[in-house]
Motif scaffolding. Structure first.
Motif, short mmCIF file in Angstrom:
data_model
loop_
_atom_site.label_atom_id
_atom_site.label_comp_id
_atom_site.label_asym_id
_atom_site.label_seq_id
_atom_site.Cartn_x
_atom_site.Cartn_y
_atom_site.Cartn_z
N CYS A 29 -78.14 10.61 -5.98
CA CYS A 29 -77.07 10.18 -4.25
C CYS A 29 -77.21 10.31 -2.71
CB CYS A 29 -75.94 9.98 -4.71
SG CYS A 29 -75.43 12.02 -4.32
N GLU B 286 -79.85 3.80 -0.60
CA GLU B 286 -79.44 2.39 -1.14
C GLU B 286 -81.02 1.87 -1.73
OE1 GLU B 286 -75.63 -0.86 -1.44
OE2 GLU B 286 -75.95 0.66 0.10
N SER C 199 -72.52 4.99 -6.19
CA SER C 199 -71.62 4.95 -5.31
C SER C 199 -71.14 5.80 -6.08
CB SER C 199 -70.64 3.83 -5.08
OG SER C 199 -71.35 3.30 -4.06
#
Length: 400
Positions: free
Chosen positions: A112, A116, A180
């Protein structure tokens, strides 16, 4: 942040979902298919016809015996009904995480920290996981080799998606929903984004901070005298300057990534980061490394690739006795210190500088090949040849 376009995912029919589950669990024997069809279709129904959910739950099932008993255990798992989770993470996605062993959970959550849709080379992930301490030594294997096994296991479980353009699965991406999920589960300890959006209490608890972009200077909110708990700091698109006291505020830092042409100077205070294991300065505009870098005796990974203005390495490099990786590819070195053969733990040497004629040189503008003889751990080696254009000769892996 601007609004993002949400694409409607087409749901699969039960028959198509069951076909995908069979394919992903390598269910080929007719007896197994007949025995598991009923429970398998129930699992597909729980996935709501979502292809990603079916793929990750298939990844869980591949770790189990092909028996009705084992598949029913997965079907009845409490992880399907974690009501405290946001709805989009409930069911198969969370179950796929919950089923991971602890070391793979750490590796998954670390994903994370990257943008993205970012593409992850296996080499970068394995180095990060080793430096983070996620990989535990096993007899007969390098930690880097174990990290590659972790990478392959996350692909097998469909938590990483291999880039089809690489037949060796050398690069991968993470589905945005899985990224996410990792952000949600590691909130409080991991943060990707602008730290100015966090309050002082949140920042004081962070262990890993990834800043995608910033203005003219990198700053972390809080009093100048406050010592943060950060272990990892990633500055993916570094600005020209770093706040003067930044390194003194993160004394426990183990991983530091400063990438981008904006960085022209590394302050001497980097030598105070005595716990540092990974220092990545790829693609920066630095023209020198501070002599204090020799104080980083716990450093395992030093990346200096594509540093177009860096022509010399300090003598302190040869004091980095824990160094496992030295990346110099694409950096036009003209002066290197004698004694690289003292770095006994080196297993990955990218950009080893030698003369084209193989002659011994008195100015030490390259290393002697003889120095490689003492590097018994070496597995990956690239040679950079001086004399005209720099040429890369891949010699990977080098078996000693």
């Amino acid at each position: 942040m601007g609004a993002k376009h949400t694409q409607q995912v087409e749901r699969m029919s039960v028959a198509s979902g069951w076909e995908l589950l069979c394919k992903r669990t390598y269910l080929e024997e007719e007896e197994d298919v007949q025995n598991l069809t009923s429970v398998g279709i129930q699992i597909v129904n729980k996935c709501g016809g979502l292809p990603l959910a079916i793929r990750v739950i298939a990844g869980v099932l591949t770790t189990k015996e092909k028996s009705r008993k084992e598949w029913e255990k997965v079907l009845r798992s409490n992880a399907w009904s974690m009501s405290e989770l946001p709805e989009k993470f409930r069911g198969a996605l969370y179950l796929s995480y919950d089923n991971l062993p602890p070391h793979l959970k750490q590796c998954f959550l670390s994903l994370c920290l990257y943008p993205e849709d970012d593409e992850h080379p296996i080499m970068d992930l394995r180095r990060m996981w080793v430096a983070e301490g996620f990989v535990k030594q096993e007899e007969g294997l390098l930690m880097e080799e174990l990290a590659e096994q972790y990478y392959s296991e996350l692909i097998r479980r469909s938590l990483l998606q291999p880039d089809p353009n690489y037949v060796d699965q050398g690069r991968c991406t993470v589905h945005d929903l899985l990224r996410s999920l990792a952000q949600y589960l590691s909130r409080g300890e991991n943060f990707y984004g602008d730290p100015q959006s966090l309050d002082a209490t949140a920042i004081s608890k962070l262990r890993r901070l990834s800043i995608p972009e910033s203005g003219e200077i990198v700053t972390i909110p809080g009093p100048e005298t406050e010592r943060l708990r950060l272990r990892t700091l990633l500055l993916i698109k570094s600005p020209p300057r770093i706040e003067q006291n930044l390194f003194s505020r993160v004394p426990h830092l183990q991983v530091l990534l400063l990438n981008g042409e904006g960085i022209e100077c590394i302050p001497d205070s980097v030598g105070s980061l005595i716990h540092l294991r990974l220092l990545d300065l790829d693609r920066t505009s630095i023209s020198r490394l501070p002599d204090s870098i020799g104080s980083l005796t716990n450093l395992q990974i030093l990346n200096l690739q594509d540093c177009k203005f860096l022509n010399t390495l300090p003598r302190g490099i040869t004091r980095l006795c824990c160094l496992r990786r030295l990346g110099l590819d694409g950096t036009p070195l003209r002066s290197v210190p004698e004694g690289i053969g003292r770095l006994q733990l080196l297993n990955d040497l990218d950009g080893f500088v030698i003369n084209a004629d193989g002659s011994c040189n008195t100015e030490q503008n390259s290393w002697d090949l003889e120095e490689l003889q003492s590097l018994r751990q070496l597995r990956w080696l690239d040679l950079s040849i001086l004399g005209g254009n720099v040429t890369q000769i891949p010699c990977s892996p080098l078996m000693t």
